[in-house]
Every structure is written in C-alpha cells, then in structure tokens.
Design an enzyme around this catalytic site. Structure first.
Site, PDB file in Angstrom:
ATOM      1  N   ALA A  63      -4.532   1.026   1.484  1.00 32.97           N
ATOM      2  CA  ALA A  63      -3.466   0.312   0.769  1.00 32.97           C
ATOM      3  C   ALA A  63      -2.180   1.131   0.844  1.00 32.97           C
ATOM      4  O   ALA A  63      -2.221   2.362   0.942  1.00 32.97           O
ATOM      5  CB  ALA A  63      -3.880   0.102  -0.681  1.00 32.97           C
ATOM      6  N   GLU A 111     -12.469  -0.365   3.784  1.00 30.25           N
ATOM      7  CA  GLU A 111     -12.996  -1.487   2.995  1.00 30.25           C
ATOM      8  C   GLU A 111     -12.882  -2.798   3.782  1.00 30.25           C
ATOM      9  O   GLU A 111     -13.787  -3.639   3.740  1.00 30.25           O
ATOM     10  CB  GLU A 111     -12.253  -1.563   1.652  1.00 30.25           C
ATOM     11  CG  GLU A 111     -12.625  -0.378   0.749  1.00 30.25           C
ATOM     12  CD  GLU A 111     -11.795  -0.292  -0.514  1.00 30.25           C
ATOM     13  OE1 GLU A 111     -10.563  -0.123  -0.397  1.00 30.25           O
ATOM     14  OE2 GLU A 111     -12.364  -0.402  -1.612  1.00 30.25           O
TER      15      GLU A 111
HETATM   16  C1  LIG Z   1      -4.267   9.021   7.629  1.00 26.95           C
HETATM   17  C2  LIG Z   1      -3.607  10.373   7.488  1.00 26.95           C
HETATM   18  C3  LIG Z   1      -4.656  11.466   7.364  1.00 26.95           C
HETATM   19  C4  LIG Z   1      -2.798  10.613   8.805  1.00 26.95           C
HETATM   20  O1  LIG Z   1      -2.075  11.824   8.744  1.00 26.95           O
HETATM   21  P1  LIG Z   1      -0.944  12.109   9.840  1.00 26.95           P
HETATM   22  O2  LIG Z   1      -1.484  11.854  11.202  1.00 26.95           O
HETATM   23  O3  LIG Z   1      -0.405  13.453   9.532  1.00 26.95           O
HETATM   24  O4  LIG Z   1       0.170  10.967   9.620  1.00 26.95           O
HETATM   25  P2  LIG Z   1       1.171  10.847   8.394  1.00 26.95           P
HETATM   26  O5  LIG Z   1       2.440  11.521   8.734  1.00 26.95           O
HETATM   27  O6  LIG Z   1       0.515  11.223   7.126  1.00 26.95           O
HETATM   28  O7  LIG Z   1       1.389   9.262   8.363  1.00 26.95           O
HETATM   29  C5  LIG Z   1       2.325   8.596   9.201  1.00 26.95           C
HETATM   30  C6  LIG Z   1       3.135   7.686   8.337  1.00 26.95           C
HETATM   31  O8  LIG Z   1       2.297   6.732   7.724  1.00 26.95           O
HETATM   32  C7  LIG Z   1       2.426   6.775   6.316  1.00 26.95           C
HETATM   33  N1  LIG Z   1       1.150   6.444   5.671  1.00 26.95           N
HETATM   34  C8  LIG Z   1      -0.061   6.879   6.003  1.00 26.95           C
HETATM   35  N2  LIG Z   1      -0.982   6.358   5.197  1.00 26.95           N
HETATM   36  C9  LIG Z   1      -0.316   5.561   4.327  1.00 26.95           C
HETATM   37  C10 LIG Z   1      -0.710   4.742   3.239  1.00 26.95           C
HETATM   38  N3  LIG Z   1      -2.008   4.584   2.895  1.00 26.95           N
HETATM   39  N4  LIG Z   1       0.242   4.087   2.554  1.00 26.95           N
HETATM   40  C11 LIG Z   1       1.546   4.194   2.907  1.00 26.95           C
HETATM   41  N5  LIG Z   1       1.981   4.935   3.937  1.00 26.95           N
HETATM   42  C12 LIG Z   1       1.055   5.618   4.622  1.00 26.95           C
HETATM   43  C13 LIG Z   1       2.860   8.204   6.020  1.00 26.95           C
HETATM   44  O9  LIG Z   1       3.488   8.274   4.762  1.00 26.95           O
HETATM   45  C14 LIG Z   1       3.818   8.430   7.180  1.00 26.95           C
HETATM   46  O10 LIG Z   1       5.036   7.735   6.910  1.00 26.95           O
HETATM   47  P3  LIG Z   1       6.440   8.502   7.038  1.00 26.95           P
HETATM   48  O11 LIG Z   1       7.461   7.477   6.673  1.00 26.95           O
HETATM   49  O12 LIG Z   1       6.501   8.938   8.476  1.00 26.95           O
HETATM   50  O13 LIG Z   1       6.369   9.666   6.087  1.00 26.95           O
HETATM   51  C15 LIG Z   1      -2.654  10.421   6.291  1.00 26.95           C
HETATM   52  O14 LIG Z   1      -1.562   9.565   6.558  1.00 26.95           O
HETATM   53  C16 LIG Z   1      -3.283   9.982   5.019  1.00 26.95           C
HETATM   54  O15 LIG Z   1      -4.037  10.719   4.421  1.00 26.95           O
HETATM   55  N6  LIG Z   1      -2.970   8.760   4.545  1.00 26.95           N
HETATM   56  C17 LIG Z   1      -3.402   8.258   3.263  1.00 26.95           C
HETATM   57  C18 LIG Z   1      -4.853   7.814   3.307  1.00 26.95           C
HETATM   58  C19 LIG Z   1      -5.284   7.332   1.929  1.00 26.95           C
HETATM   59  O16 LIG Z   1      -5.244   8.043   0.960  1.00 26.95           O
HETATM   60  N7  LIG Z   1      -5.741   6.070   1.847  1.00 26.95           N
HETATM   61  C20 LIG Z   1      -6.157   5.455   0.612  1.00 26.95           C
HETATM   62  C21 LIG Z   1      -5.046   4.613   0.054  1.00 26.95           C
HETATM   63  S1  LIG Z   1      -5.407   3.906  -1.531  1.00 26.95           S
HETATM   64  C22 LIG Z   1      -6.330   2.520  -1.151  1.00 26.95           C
HETATM   65  O17 LIG Z   1      -6.585   2.231  -0.013  1.00 26.95           O
HETATM   66  C23 LIG Z   1      -6.731   1.649  -2.317  1.00 26.95           C
HETATM   67  C24 LIG Z   1      -7.711   0.592  -1.957  1.00 26.95           C
HETATM   68  O18 LIG Z   1      -9.015   1.019  -2.177  1.00 26.95           O
END
Ligand SMILES: CC(C)(COP(=O)(O)OP(=O)(O)OC[C@H]1O[C@@H](n2cnc3c(N)ncnc32)[C@H](O)[C@@H]1OP(=O)(O)O)[C@@H](O)C(=O)NCCC(=O)NCCSC(=O)CCO
Length: 257
Positions: A63, A111
C-alpha cells in the site's frame, strides 16, 4: 488508466501495475482501477485467464505509505476495507488468476499475489509482509491468507518479524507455485497459462468455486458441494466433449458450455 496498463492477448487479460517510480504501490485509485478492469474481464468471453504483474523492478511494494500520514481510524479502516474487498473479489474471480512476480512483492503486493490462484516468481523476487516495521499489520487479507497458505508457525514468523524471504524459500514453504529465472518469467508464466487455456473454462470456474468455498466450510459441506457439482457437470456440453474426445483418441475442444 492512470495506475495500470492493460492488454488482452490470446485469451489472457494482462493487468500491469504501473507506478514503477513508486514500486507500484497501491493507492485508492489503483484499487478502483483494478476493480473496474476485472469487471470488464469477467464479462469478456474472450478472456479465460488473468495475469497480474508489475512494471519496472517490482511486482508491488504494498500500500502507498505516503498516504498514511493523512489517515485516521475511520479513513484507515475504510482504506483497508476497500483493499480487502478487492482481494476477496480477486480470490473469488470466476476465471483463473496468476500473479507473475517480477521483484519485490511486499505488504499489499504480496496480499494481492496471495489472492490469486497461482504465483510464479522470478528467482530474484523478495517476498514479505513488513507492515509490523511501520507499526501496523497487514490489512488486505494477509493475516488470514498467509496462515492458510503456509501454516501458522511460518506465517507468524513472516508477519511478526517483518523479515523478507527469497522466492526459493517461498516455493519451499508453499507460498510460491514455481520459481523461474528472471529471463524466462514471462515464457514460463505463459506456458502455465496455456495449460489452463486448454481446459473447459466452465468446469474450471465450477472447480475453483468448490475448492474455495469448500475450504472455508466444514468438510462435510465441501464434500457435499463436490458431489452435487459433479452431478451438475454431467449436464454440460464440455463434459460430453471431454469424454467423447478421450474415447475417440482426439484432443477435446471445450466451448465453456
Ligand atoms: C521495497 C523496498 C525494499 C525497495 O527499496 P529500494 O530498492 O531501496 O527502493 P526505494 O528507494 O525504497 O523505493 C523507490 C521509490 O518507491 C517508493 N516506495 C517504495 N515502496 C513504497 C510504498 N509501499 N509506498 C509508497 N512509496 C513506496 C520509495 O519511497 C521511493 O520513492 P522516492 O520518491 O524515490 O523516494 C523499499 O522501497 C521498501 O521497503 N518499501 C516499503 C515496503 C513496505 O513496507 N510495504 C508495506 C506497506 S503497508 C501495506 O502494504 C498495508 C497493507 O497490508
């Protein structure tokens, strides 16, 4: 579509999650767009299998966390409800669904994949439900579906540590149907889909329904549904075609009737 790319090709409805710069994070717009395209695929007789995948380096990172700051109890509940209703719709979809996992499948992304009937992943994919690291927990059905797929001890470990697992570990514990190389992901997924496309779409739908509802019911009800449905199947043209093809040593040509 703002958040998706969609194509219909050779009996397959493709849904590409298309926010690659945000690793295909799911927002409300994406939930509504997936719901809308699935309604179209459901009534399109040409579409017999649906494949979900992601544009760019991820399947889906869950999400959209950037929206979370604005959420309160009521709006968060509503967002989770909408996400969960979409996953329920995918799970109960009349046609077979495949998640073609091309990289990260985390949180809501995993999910979504778990709501599909099958998961085929590239060997570099990473899977997980890391919500606990955000001080929340999975809200699109993960707390229930992961337990049913891999059993309670592994599901609790994955959700309560938030640790990511590799695709081959996912296959070992029963979360992933098949792990393939990154280069062959699409080819292998299409090979798998081709097996489904050969079958009767009608009987596949009935079978899927019986497996899913039976799994959520006491075994006596599931077994009863199975035998009732088995009788019903003998009133279809596809049953006649399948048996006739076998007896005459030819390939069946199922019509979905
Ligand atoms: C997936 C990860 C581990 C990837 O890491 P990395 O390769 O270092 O890439 P990033 O720089 O982190 O991500 C690129 C870009 O995408 C954005 N982003 C990544 N995930 C999300 C997200 N879930 N929501 C919004 N945006 C996201 C990130 O901010 C970057 O944007 P920029 O503008 O360039 O800063 C890593 O991204 C990670 O851990 N992501 C989160 C995973 C997570 O916690 N998921 C659970 C979300 S809660 C949920 O799903 C509720 C429903 O049950």
């Amino acid at each position: 579509m703002e958040t998706l790319d969609v194509k219909k090709e050779n009996g397959i409805g493709w849904i590409y999650l298309n926010r690659p710069d945000k690793l295909n994070a799911i927002n409300l717009k994406m939930i509504n767009e997936i719901d809308s395209i699935l309604k179209d695929f459901e009534t399109d007789n040409e579409i017999r299998v649906v494949i979900f995948t992601g544009k760019g380096k991820a399947f889906c990172a869950g999400a959209d966390i950037s929206q979370f700051k604005e959420l309160n109890t009521m709006t968060a509940w509503n967002f989770a409800r909408k996400g969960r209703e979409l996953m329920d719709y995918i799970e109960r979809f009349m046609k077979p669904t495949i998640a073609m996992i091309n990289g990260y499948a985390l949180g809501g992304g995993l999910e979504l994949a778990m709501a599909c009937d099958f998961r085929i992943a590239s060997e570099d994919s990473m899977l997980g439900l890391p919500e606990i690291n955000l001080g929340i927990y999975p809200g699109f059905g993960g707390t229930q579906r992961l337990v049913r797929l891999v059993g309670k001890p592994k599901a609790m470990e994955i959700m309560m540590t938030g640790d990511r697992i590799r695709a081959d570990e996912g296959e070992r514990i029963g979360l992933i149907n098949k792990v393939v190389t990154k280069e062959s992901l699409e080819e292998e997924t299409l090979k798998f889909a081709a097996k489904l496309l050969e079958k009767s779409p009608l009987i596949l739908s009935i079978l899927k329904n019986i497996i899913l509802y039976g799994n959520d019911s006491p075994i006596v009800d599931g077994l009863n549904m199975e035998s009732l449905g088995w009788g019903y199947v003998f009133s279809t043209e596809d049953e006649k075609e399948g048996v006739d093809a076998f007896l005459n040593k030819r390939k069946p040509n199922f019509k979905g009737k």
